[in-house]
Design a protein around this motif. Structure first.
Motif, PDB file in Angstrom:
ATOM      1  N   ALA A 160       4.722   5.079  -8.475  1.00 27.90           N
ATOM      2  CA  ALA A 160       4.083   3.956  -7.777  1.00 27.90           C
ATOM      3  C   ALA A 160       4.085   2.706  -8.650  1.00 27.90           C
ATOM      4  N   LYS A 161       3.808   2.870  -9.918  1.00 36.45           N
ATOM      5  CA  LYS A 161       3.812   1.716 -10.833  1.00 36.45           C
ATOM      6  C   LYS A 161       5.205   1.100 -10.909  1.00 36.45           C
ATOM      7  N   GLN A 162       6.231   1.945 -10.997  1.00 38.74           N
ATOM      8  CA  GLN A 162       7.604   1.449 -11.081  1.00 38.74           C
ATOM      9  C   GLN A 162       8.036   0.715  -9.818  1.00 38.74           C
ATOM     10  N   HIS A 163       7.555   1.166  -8.663  1.00 40.53           N
ATOM     11  CA  HIS A 163       7.994   0.610  -7.382  1.00 40.53           C
ATOM     12  C   HIS A 163       7.006  -0.380  -6.784  1.00 40.53           C
ATOM     13  N   GLY A 164       5.885  -0.614  -7.442  1.00 41.04           N
ATOM     14  CA  GLY A 164       4.867  -1.499  -6.882  1.00 41.04           C
ATOM     15  C   GLY A 164       4.240  -0.899  -5.629  1.00 41.04           C
ATOM     16  N   ALA A 165       4.142   0.407  -5.615  1.00 41.02           N
ATOM     17  CA  ALA A 165       3.618   1.116  -4.440  1.00 41.02           C
ATOM     18  C   ALA A 165       2.144   1.448  -4.612  1.00 41.02           C
ATOM     19  N   ALA A 166       1.528   1.867  -3.523  1.00 37.40           N
ATOM     20  CA  ALA A 166       0.140   2.334  -3.519  1.00 37.40           C
ATOM     21  C   ALA A 166       0.131   3.844  -3.373  1.00 37.40           C
ATOM     22  N   ILE A 167      -0.930   4.460  -3.867  1.00 35.73           N
ATOM     23  CA  ILE A 167      -1.122   5.901  -3.736  1.00 35.73           C
ATOM     24  C   ILE A 167      -2.189   6.163  -2.681  1.00 35.73           C
ATOM     25  N   VAL A 168      -1.901   7.115  -1.810  1.00 38.84           N
ATOM     26  CA  VAL A 168      -2.877   7.608  -0.837  1.00 38.84           C
ATOM     27  C   VAL A 168      -3.105   9.079  -1.177  1.00 38.84           C
ATOM     28  N   GLY A 169      -4.336   9.423  -1.522  1.00 34.46           N
ATOM     29  CA  GLY A 169      -4.665  10.807  -1.813  1.00 34.46           C
ATOM     30  C   GLY A 169      -5.287  11.457  -0.594  1.00 34.46           C
ATOM     31  N   VAL A 170      -5.023  12.747  -0.408  1.00 28.78           N
ATOM     32  CA  VAL A 170      -5.649  13.480   0.697  1.00 28.78           C
ATOM     33  C   VAL A 170      -6.016  14.881   0.214  1.00 28.78           C
ATOM     34  N   TYR A 171      -7.203  15.303   0.616  1.00 30.22           N
ATOM     35  CA  TYR A 171      -7.678  16.658   0.366  1.00 30.22           C
ATOM     36  C   TYR A 171      -7.964  17.256   1.730  1.00 30.22           C
ATOM     37  N   VAL A 172      -7.336  18.377   2.023  1.00 36.03           N
ATOM     38  CA  VAL A 172      -7.502  19.014   3.328  1.00 36.03           C
ATOM     39  C   VAL A 172      -8.467  20.191   3.186  1.00 36.03           C
ATOM     40  N   ILE A 173      -9.571  20.110   3.916  1.00 35.78           N
ATOM     41  CA  ILE A 173     -10.572  21.176   3.921  1.00 35.78           C
ATOM     42  C   ILE A 173     -10.276  22.114   5.085  1.00 35.78           C
ATOM     43  N   ASP A 174     -10.284  23.420   4.780  1.00 41.95           N
ATOM     44  CA  ASP A 174     -10.180  24.418   5.844  1.00 41.95           C
ATOM     45  C   ASP A 174     -11.507  24.462   6.589  1.00 41.95           C
ATOM     46  N   GLY A 212      -2.984   1.222 -13.360  1.00 42.04           N
ATOM     47  CA  GLY A 212      -3.063  -0.035 -12.610  1.00 42.04           C
ATOM     48  C   GLY A 212      -2.448   0.047 -11.231  1.00 42.04           C
ATOM     49  N   VAL A 213      -2.549   1.227 -10.607  1.00 40.10           N
ATOM     50  CA  VAL A 213      -1.950   1.459  -9.294  1.00 40.10           C
ATOM     51  C   VAL A 213      -3.036   1.485  -8.229  1.00 40.10           C
ATOM     52  N   SER A 214      -2.767   0.858  -7.108  1.00 36.51           N
ATOM     53  CA  SER A 214      -3.700   0.852  -5.986  1.00 36.51           C
ATOM     54  C   SER A 214      -3.890   2.265  -5.442  1.00 36.51           C
ATOM     55  N   PHE A 215      -5.157   2.623  -5.123  1.00 37.85           N
ATOM     56  CA  PHE A 215      -5.478   3.967  -4.662  1.00 37.85           C
ATOM     57  C   PHE A 215      -6.441   3.929  -3.491  1.00 37.85           C
ATOM     58  N   SER A 216      -6.186   4.804  -2.524  1.00 40.24           N
ATOM     59  CA  SER A 216      -7.175   5.098  -1.481  1.00 40.24           C
ATOM     60  C   SER A 216      -7.101   6.597  -1.240  1.00 40.24           C
ATOM     61  N   GLY A 217      -8.228   7.190  -0.890  1.00 38.74           N
ATOM     62  CA  GLY A 217      -8.244   8.630  -0.700  1.00 38.74           C
ATOM     63  C   GLY A 217      -9.112   9.024   0.469  1.00 38.74           C
ATOM     64  N   ASP A 218      -8.827  10.189   1.025  1.00 43.33           N
ATOM     65  CA  ASP A 218      -9.586  10.663   2.171  1.00 43.33           C
ATOM     66  C   ASP A 218      -9.627  12.186   2.162  1.00 43.33           C
ATOM     67  N   THR A 219     -10.693  12.705   2.742  1.00 44.88           N
ATOM     68  CA  THR A 219     -10.842  14.139   2.955  1.00 44.88           C
ATOM     69  C   THR A 219     -10.769  14.381   4.449  1.00 44.88           C
ATOM     70  N   PHE A 253       9.789   2.512  -2.617  1.00 44.78           N
ATOM     71  CA  PHE A 253       8.635   3.142  -1.988  1.00 44.78           C
ATOM     72  C   PHE A 253       7.467   2.164  -1.968  1.00 44.78           C
ATOM     73  N   LYS A 254       6.717   2.189  -0.869  1.00 41.28           N
ATOM     74  CA  LYS A 254       5.563   1.295  -0.740  1.00 41.28           C
ATOM     75  C   LYS A 254       4.238   2.053  -0.720  1.00 41.28           C
ATOM     76  N   ALA A 310       1.201  16.388 -10.386  1.00 36.29           N
ATOM     77  CA  ALA A 310       1.875  15.691  -9.286  1.00 36.29           C
ATOM     78  C   ALA A 310       1.311  14.279  -9.137  1.00 36.29           C
ATOM     79  N   GLY A 311       0.005  14.146  -9.298  1.00 38.56           N
ATOM     80  CA  GLY A 311      -0.632  12.831  -9.221  1.00 38.56           C
ATOM     81  C   GLY A 311      -0.148  11.893 -10.313  1.00 38.56           C
ATOM     82  N   GLU A 312       0.004  12.427 -11.518  1.00 37.95           N
ATOM     83  CA  GLU A 312       0.508  11.596 -12.621  1.00 37.95           C
ATOM     84  C   GLU A 312       1.928  11.115 -12.345  1.00 37.95           C
ATOM     85  N   LEU A 313       2.779  12.023 -11.880  1.00 35.21           N
ATOM     86  CA  LEU A 313       4.159  11.649 -11.582  1.00 35.21           C
ATOM     87  C   LEU A 313       4.195  10.614 -10.452  1.00 35.21           C
TER      88      LEU A 313
END
Length: 148
Positions: free
Chosen positions: A26-40, A81-88, A2-3, A18-21
């Motif tokens: 991501a750490k094991q696979h050298g992947a980045a995390i993208v977070g999203v929060y969806v507002i109604d 130590g995992v790369s993170f970006s997030g958006d709403t 996973f990337k 879920a974020g911790e898992l």
């Protein structure tokens, strides 16, 4: 393998789990995390000043909740130590916003919590996780509440 892993957040303890898992994966696979929060979107379109004030209050509170949830996920990623970006984002249908984000960001895995509602509660409330599972083009890992 996973990337880029998408993690939809809602500020709940299950979302945090879920974020911790996801961050561990991501750490094991050298992947980045993208977070999203969806507002109604604001549920009432009215006429006059009261509507404008209500809209501003609703959006301010929704954005504050999104910021808290995304900051929580960011801290989980920083600790590992995992790369993170997030958006709403704002969408009428939460699962569609999640799937659009996965596609736009090029994510190859979605990790999200599911509250495990059953029966009438599931029928009335629906399940965002179920809809993501049904319509996703990439693998989806569902984190369930601990059975006690």
């Amino acid at each position: 393998m996973f990337k880029k892993i998408l993690v939809p957040v809602d500020g709940s303890a299950l979302s945090h789990a879920a974020g911790e898992l996801a961050a561990d994966l991501a750490k094991q696979h050298g992947a980045a995390i993208v977070g999203v929060y969806v507002i109604d979107p604001f549920p009432y379109i009215g006429i006059g000043d009261a509507s404008a004030v209500g809209l501003q209050a609703y959006l301010a509170e929704a954005q504050a909740a999104a910021n808290r949830a995304l900051e929580d996920l960011k801290q989980v990623c920083v600790a590992r130590g995992v790369s993170f970006s997030g958006d709403t984002i704002e969408r009428n249908v939460t699962y569609e916003g999640i799937l659009e984000t996965a596609d736009a960001e090029g994510c190859d895995l979605i990790v999200m919590g599911s509250h495990g509602r059953k029966g009438v509660q599931a029928l009335i409330l629906g399940s965002v996780a179920q809809k993501v599972l049904t319509h996703a083009k990439v693998p989806v890992l569902i984190v369930k509440p601990n059975a006690t």
